[in-house]
Scaffold this motif. Structure first.
Motif, short mmCIF file in Angstrom:
data_model
loop_
_atom_site.label_atom_id
_atom_site.label_comp_id
_atom_site.label_asym_id
_atom_site.label_seq_id
_atom_site.Cartn_x
_atom_site.Cartn_y
_atom_site.Cartn_z
N ARG A 1 0.83 -1.21 0.00
CA ARG A 1 0.00 0.00 0.00
C ARG A 1 0.87 1.26 0.00
N LYS A 2 2.00 1.20 0.67
CA LYS A 2 2.89 2.37 0.70
C LYS A 2 3.39 2.71 -0.69
N ILE A 3 3.63 1.71 -1.51
CA ILE A 3 4.12 1.97 -2.86
C ILE A 3 2.98 1.95 -3.88
N MET A 4 1.75 1.92 -3.37
CA MET A 4 0.53 2.09 -4.17
C MET A 4 0.34 1.03 -5.25
N ILE A 5 0.71 -0.21 -4.92
CA ILE A 5 0.47 -1.31 -5.85
C ILE A 5 -1.02 -1.42 -6.19
N GLN B 1 -8.77 -15.04 36.49
CA GLN B 1 -10.22 -14.98 36.49
C GLN B 1 -10.72 -14.95 35.05
N ASP B 2 -12.02 -15.15 34.89
CA ASP B 2 -12.62 -15.04 33.56
C ASP B 2 -12.92 -13.57 33.27
N CYS B 3 -12.20 -13.04 32.30
CA CYS B 3 -12.38 -11.63 31.96
C CYS B 3 -12.76 -11.50 30.49
N LEU B 4 -13.53 -10.48 30.19
CA LEU B 4 -13.89 -10.19 28.81
C LEU B 4 -12.91 -9.18 28.25
N ILE B 5 -12.18 -9.59 27.21
CA ILE B 5 -11.20 -8.71 26.58
C ILE B 5 -11.77 -8.26 25.23
N LYS B 6 -11.74 -6.96 25.00
CA LYS B 6 -12.27 -6.41 23.76
C LYS B 6 -11.33 -5.34 23.22
N TYR B 7 -11.08 -5.40 21.89
CA TYR B 7 -10.22 -4.41 21.23
C TYR B 7 -11.10 -3.48 20.38
N ASN B 8 -11.00 -2.19 20.64
CA ASN B 8 -11.81 -1.21 19.93
C ASN B 8 -10.93 -0.26 19.12
N LEU B 9 -11.38 0.04 17.91
CA LEU B 9 -10.68 1.01 17.06
C LEU B 9 -11.07 2.41 17.51
N LEU B 10 -10.08 3.19 17.95
CA LEU B 10 -10.35 4.56 18.42
C LEU B 10 -10.25 5.57 17.30
N SER B 11 -9.26 5.40 16.44
CA SER B 11 -9.08 6.36 15.35
C SER B 11 -8.33 5.72 14.19
N GLU B 12 -8.47 6.34 13.04
CA GLU B 12 -7.83 5.89 11.81
C GLU B 12 -7.47 7.14 11.03
N SER B 13 -6.19 7.34 10.75
CA SER B 13 -5.77 8.57 10.09
C SER B 13 -4.74 8.29 9.02
N GLY B 14 -4.52 9.27 8.16
CA GLY B 14 -3.51 9.14 7.11
C GLY B 14 -4.10 8.80 5.76
N LEU B 15 -3.23 8.76 4.76
CA LEU B 15 -3.64 8.44 3.40
C LEU B 15 -4.02 6.97 3.30
N PRO B 16 -4.82 6.60 2.30
CA PRO B 16 -5.27 5.19 2.17
C PRO B 16 -4.13 4.19 2.16
N HIS B 17 -2.99 4.56 1.59
CA HIS B 17 -1.86 3.63 1.49
C HIS B 17 -0.88 3.77 2.66
N ASP B 18 -1.17 4.69 3.59
CA ASP B 18 -0.24 4.91 4.70
C ASP B 18 -1.02 5.32 5.95
N THR C 1 -2.55 5.17 9.91
CA THR C 1 -2.15 4.89 11.29
C THR C 1 -3.42 4.60 12.08
N PHE C 2 -3.39 3.50 12.82
CA PHE C 2 -4.56 3.08 13.60
C PHE C 2 -4.26 3.21 15.09
N GLU C 3 -5.28 3.60 15.86
CA GLU C 3 -5.16 3.61 17.32
C GLU C 3 -6.22 2.67 17.88
N GLY D 1 -0.39 1.87 15.48
CA GLY D 1 0.40 1.08 14.55
C GLY D 1 -0.03 1.34 13.12
N LYS D 2 0.79 0.85 12.18
CA LYS D 2 0.48 1.02 10.76
C LYS D 2 -0.52 -0.02 10.27
N SER D 3 -0.87 -0.95 11.12
CA SER D 3 -1.94 -1.90 10.83
C SER D 3 -2.73 -2.10 12.12
N LYS D 4 -3.95 -2.61 12.00
CA LYS D 4 -4.77 -2.84 13.20
C LYS D 4 -4.12 -3.88 14.10
#
Length: 237
Positions: free
Chosen positions: A95-99, A177-194, A196-198, A213-216
């Motif tokens: 994606r960085k080199i826009m294939i 203990q038994d815990c519920l773990i959940k990952y949530n997308l807070l933000s997504e920024s930058g160009l389509p090929h570059d 950054t995810f939080e 990170g540069k990927s989820k």
């Protein structure tokens, strides 16, 4: 090749910093099987180049690791290499080199979002690496790969990414203990090929760590690492 296609390929040459002696090899590397299947006049596609590129890429990364990280044993080097040449890592570079802009794919593949599929982009990148190797030799292919992947290799080598913190967090919590773990997308920024995810990781509904990170997947790992630190877990154990 049409004049428009030649101009597209020359644009791509500028992006990757490689000048091809035989432009048709680059065109082949950027021709998906779905496109060839829909155009009977096109006899070849990039799957054979992909096969070769996989081996060339592995050799380049292995050589770099072997020469630079003399203190690391075979098992550690293998894990680092596996993380660097995995589908998510390669599609990120693609994606960085826009294939995704320059690859020729069939209409059916286009309609199903093929231009943004990690597997298709990673395969095309390997085909491009093989095309450079065939057209200009091993050193040119190595320069291309390391120009875009060296920082990633070094980051992984420092345990910033390849440690599976998500699994460590899961195992740590299951012991207590038994815990519920959940990952949530807070933000997504930058160009389509570059982009950054939080990502935020929640444990039983409470925020326990955040990571970028540069990927989820990369952001999730860093969020899990932060959660482990917040829980007082010794990450070196």
């Amino acid at each position: 090749m049409t004049k428009d296609r030649i101009n597209e390929l020359k644009e791509f040459e500028e992006i990757i910093g490689v000048k091809f002696q035989k432009l048709f090899i680059l065109d082949l590397a950027l021709t998906h099987s779905s496109f060839a299947n829909e155009h009977p006049s096109i006899l070849n596609h990039n799957e054979r180049l992909e096969f070769l590129g996989d081996s060339v890429l592995s050799m380049i990364v292995s050589e770099y690791l072997y020469k630079k990280y003399k203190d690391k044993q075979e098992g550690k080097l293998s894990r680092i290499r596996a993380s660097v040449v995995c589908e998510s890592s390669l599609s990120e570079m693609a994606r960085k080199i826009m294939i995704n802009k320059y690859i020729s794919i069939g209409k059916g593949e286009e309609l199903t979002g093929g231009r943004n599929k990690d597997s298709l982009l990673a395969d095309a990148l390997e085909a491009v690496i093989a095309a450079i190797y065939i057209d200009s030799g091993y050193e040119a292919a190595k320069n291309f790969v390391l120009n875009f992947l060296k920082d990633k290799i070094d980051a992984v080598s420092k345990d910033e990414i390849f440690n599976d913190y998500k699994s460590k967090l899961q195992e740590y919590l299951q012991k207590r203990q038994d815990c519920l773990i959940k990952y949530n997308l807070l933000s997504e920024s930058g160009l389509p090929h570059d982009k950054t995810f939080e990502i935020e990781v929640q444990i039983d509904g409470k925020s326990s760590g955040k990571g970028k990170g540069k990927s989820k997947k990369e952001a999730e790992q860093r969020a899990a690492k932060q959660a482990l630190k917040n829980l007082g877990v010794d990450l070196d154990e």
